[in-house]
Design a protein around this motif. Structure first.
Motif, mmCIF file in Angstrom:
data_model
loop_
_atom_site.group_PDB
_atom_site.id
_atom_site.type_symbol
_atom_site.label_atom_id
_atom_site.label_comp_id
_atom_site.label_asym_id
_atom_site.label_seq_id
_atom_site.Cartn_x
_atom_site.Cartn_y
_atom_site.Cartn_z
ATOM 1 N N PHE A 84 54.069 49.996 39.843
ATOM 2 C CA PHE A 84 53.030 50.863 40.402
ATOM 3 C C PHE A 84 53.277 51.201 41.870
ATOM 4 C CE2 PHE A 84 51.024 48.754 36.790
ATOM 5 C CZ PHE A 84 50.506 49.843 36.112
ATOM 6 N N ARG A 85 54.184 50.499 42.500
ATOM 7 C CA ARG A 85 54.523 50.818 43.892
ATOM 8 C C ARG A 85 55.598 51.896 43.960
ATOM 9 N NH1 ARG A 85 55.608 44.533 44.730
ATOM 10 N NH2 ARG A 85 53.711 43.853 43.634
ATOM 11 N N LYS A 86 56.293 52.103 42.856
ATOM 12 C CA LYS A 86 57.361 53.109 42.827
ATOM 13 C C LYS A 86 56.812 54.504 42.567
ATOM 14 C CE LYS A 86 60.629 49.667 41.043
ATOM 15 N NZ LYS A 86 61.490 49.262 39.900
ATOM 16 N N LYS A 87 55.765 54.590 41.746
ATOM 17 C CA LYS A 87 55.141 55.874 41.418
ATOM 18 C C LYS A 87 53.636 55.691 41.382
ATOM 19 C CE LYS A 87 56.996 58.433 38.193
ATOM 20 N NZ LYS A 87 57.495 58.878 36.871
ATOM 21 N N ASN A 88 52.913 56.709 41.816
ATOM 22 C CA ASN A 88 51.452 56.632 41.798
ATOM 23 C C ASN A 88 50.954 57.063 40.407
ATOM 24 O OD1 ASN A 88 49.534 55.903 43.978
ATOM 25 N ND2 ASN A 88 48.490 57.724 43.243
ATOM 26 N N ILE A 89 50.730 56.072 39.536
ATOM 27 C CA ILE A 89 50.403 56.363 38.133
ATOM 28 C C ILE A 89 49.120 55.629 37.720
ATOM 29 C CG2 ILE A 89 52.697 56.991 37.313
ATOM 30 C CD1 ILE A 89 53.188 54.085 36.580
ATOM 31 N N PRO A 90 47.995 55.938 38.346
ATOM 32 C CA PRO A 90 46.746 55.240 38.013
ATOM 33 C C PRO A 90 46.297 55.410 36.570
ATOM 34 C CG PRO A 90 46.297 57.188 39.344
ATOM 35 C CD PRO A 90 47.780 56.973 39.376
ATOM 36 N N THR A 91 46.712 56.510 35.902
ATOM 37 C CA THR A 91 46.326 56.707 34.506
ATOM 38 C C THR A 91 46.766 55.532 33.641
ATOM 39 O OG1 THR A 91 46.433 59.109 34.688
ATOM 40 C CG2 THR A 91 46.650 58.192 32.485
ATOM 41 N N PHE A 92 47.872 54.894 34.005
ATOM 42 C CA PHE A 92 48.441 53.827 33.193
ATOM 43 C C PHE A 92 48.288 52.452 33.852
ATOM 44 C CE2 PHE A 92 50.578 57.839 32.413
ATOM 45 C CZ PHE A 92 50.339 57.996 31.054
ATOM 46 N N SER A 93 47.286 52.334 34.716
ATOM 47 C CA SER A 93 47.043 51.061 35.403
ATOM 48 C C SER A 93 46.078 50.172 34.638
ATOM 49 C CB SER A 93 46.494 51.318 36.810
ATOM 50 O OG SER A 93 45.254 51.999 36.750
ATOM 51 N N LEU A 94 45.670 50.598 33.430
ATOM 52 C CA LEU A 94 44.811 49.771 32.600
ATOM 53 C C LEU A 94 45.408 48.383 32.439
ATOM 54 C CD1 LEU A 94 42.459 49.502 30.456
ATOM 55 C CD2 LEU A 94 44.180 50.138 28.766
ATOM 56 N N LEU A 95 44.591 47.357 32.615
ATOM 57 C CA LEU A 95 45.083 45.999 32.396
ATOM 58 C C LEU A 95 44.287 45.344 31.280
ATOM 59 C CD1 LEU A 95 43.061 43.561 33.661
ATOM 60 C CD2 LEU A 95 43.816 44.604 35.793
ATOM 61 N N SER A 96 44.952 44.428 30.592
ATOM 62 C CA SER A 96 44.316 43.648 29.539
ATOM 63 C C SER A 96 44.712 42.198 29.750
ATOM 64 C CB SER A 96 44.771 44.137 28.164
ATOM 65 O OG SER A 96 44.227 43.327 27.138
ATOM 66 N N PHE A 97 43.791 41.284 29.501
ATOM 67 C CA PHE A 97 44.126 39.877 29.727
ATOM 68 C C PHE A 97 43.392 38.980 28.744
ATOM 69 C CE2 PHE A 97 40.132 40.161 31.865
ATOM 70 C CZ PHE A 97 39.616 38.874 31.967
ATOM 71 N N ASP A 98 43.919 37.779 28.614
ATOM 72 C CA ASP A 98 43.290 36.765 27.794
ATOM 73 C C ASP A 98 43.630 35.406 28.388
ATOM 74 O OD1 ASP A 98 41.735 35.741 25.791
ATOM 75 O OD2 ASP A 98 43.092 36.226 24.151
ATOM 76 N N THR A 99 42.885 34.390 27.990
ATOM 77 C CA THR A 99 43.121 33.039 28.502
ATOM 78 C C THR A 99 43.293 32.072 27.339
ATOM 79 O OG1 THR A 99 40.727 32.604 28.614
ATOM 80 C CG2 THR A 99 41.801 33.438 30.620
ATOM 81 N N LYS A 100 44.097 31.040 27.588
ATOM 82 C CA LYS A 100 44.247 29.956 26.632
ATOM 83 C C LYS A 100 44.674 28.707 27.393
ATOM 84 C CE LYS A 100 46.740 28.245 22.607
ATOM 85 N NZ LYS A 100 47.922 28.397 21.719
ATOM 86 N N SER A 101 43.994 27.598 27.102
ATOM 87 C CA SER A 101 44.278 26.339 27.785
ATOM 88 C C SER A 101 44.172 26.548 29.288
ATOM 89 C CB SER A 101 45.659 25.802 27.385
ATOM 90 O OG SER A 101 45.740 25.589 25.995
ATOM 91 N N ASP A 102 45.253 26.362 30.002
ATOM 92 C CA ASP A 102 45.236 26.500 31.457
ATOM 93 C C ASP A 102 45.912 27.782 31.934
ATOM 94 O OD1 ASP A 102 43.912 24.094 31.805
ATOM 95 O OD2 ASP A 102 45.756 22.929 31.915
ATOM 96 N N HIS A 103 46.038 28.774 31.065
ATOM 97 C CA HIS A 103 46.826 29.948 31.424
ATOM 98 C C HIS A 103 46.051 31.252 31.274
ATOM 99 C CE1 HIS A 103 50.013 26.943 30.285
ATOM 100 N NE2 HIS A 103 50.448 27.340 31.465
ATOM 101 N N VAL A 104 46.430 32.203 32.124
ATOM 102 C CA VAL A 104 45.931 33.574 32.045
ATOM 103 C C VAL A 104 47.113 34.471 31.683
ATOM 104 C CG1 VAL A 104 44.829 35.482 33.263
ATOM 105 C CG2 VAL A 104 44.203 33.132 33.823
ATOM 106 N N TYR A 105 46.955 35.270 30.634
ATOM 107 C CA TYR A 105 47.986 36.204 30.202
ATOM 108 C C TYR A 105 47.510 37.618 30.513
ATOM 109 C CZ TYR A 105 49.571 32.155 27.502
ATOM 110 O OH TYR A 105 50.001 30.901 27.122
ATOM 111 N N CYS A 106 48.349 38.391 31.203
ATOM 112 C CA CYS A 106 47.922 39.727 31.625
ATOM 113 C C CYS A 106 49.006 40.755 31.344
ATOM 114 C CB CYS A 106 47.579 39.720 33.112
ATOM 115 S SG CYS A 106 46.945 41.301 33.712
#
Length: 233
Positions: A84-106
């Protein structure tokens, strides 16, 4: 405080952020609630290609912790990946995440990698493989009006990664393919890609019960039906 932040944006300040509604998720992690956030500052954001845009992609945070016991705001953590620092592409900046045990997956819309963090927010590793039907040739937008008027068209035309779900020993990530050729679902186990299944519509995995995994397809509004798939691995 607000006047100071308006004149001099500071990504380290909690007051710079609001709930990132596009992420559509809030998760538990041990005794913390993990909330996706985005800056609400009119100038300090990546939806306008200005002097602050690259700084936004570099320094703004993606997540906020809230301590369940004390009910107090914890730390900010997680930044947008380098793409995202190479090109300004906010349309594709959607993030998704989940957690399990002691971890965050993004996962991020424009990035083939999945980022794994510990319960303190520290980056541990990145995993993930690019889908062959996503070419990544994303167009830049320079103004909010440009982003707003072209977002839906760009989302339909270009492939991007959508939602992730961690269930048992598996991580599922859905994605949209280029153009009108449909959707896919990646399946990971032990950091390795073990499956990549094509669908005509997006499928989102919701859980596991009695030896089977379950997912949902878009609701059929005309027939007023929920559509659920059931499968084994």
């Amino acid at each position: 405080m607000w006047d100071n932040l308006l004149r001099s944006p500071d990504p380290e300040q909690f007051r710079m952020y609001e709930f990132f509604i596009n992420a559509r998720s809030i998760r538990f992690l041990n005794d913390q609630i993990i909330i996706p956030v985005i800056t609400e500052h009119i100038d300090y954001n990546g939806f306008y290609k200005n002097a602050n845009a690259q700084d936004f992609w570099l320094k703004s945070y993606n997540f906020l912790m809230i301590d369940i016991q004390s009910r107090k705001t914890g730390k900010l953590f997680g930044h947008y990946p380098p793409i995202f620092r190479k090109k300004n592409i906010p349309t594709f900046s959607l993030l998704s995440f989940d957690t399990k045990s002691d971890h965050v997956y993004c996962s991020y819309g424009a990035d083939s990698l999945i980022y794994v963090r510990d319960h303190h927010g520290k980056l541990l590793k990145s995993i993930g493989y690019a889908a062959s039907s996503i070419n990544g040739e994303y167009p830049e937008t320079e103004t909010f009006e440009d982003y707003s008027s072209n977002r839906i068209q760009h989302e339909k035309k270009y492939g991007y990664y959508k939602r992730i779900k961690v269930v048992n020993d598996y991580l599922f990530r859905s994605y949209k393919k280029d153009g009108d050729i449909g959707y896919g679902l990646q399946i990971y186990k032990d950091d390795d890609l073990i499956g990549d299944v094509s669908f005509s519509e997006e499928v989102y995995i919701i859980g596991y019960s009695n030896g089977c995994y379950y997912g949902v397809l878009p609701v059929n509004v005309d027939l007023e039906q929920f559509r659920i798939i059931k499968f084994k691995l």
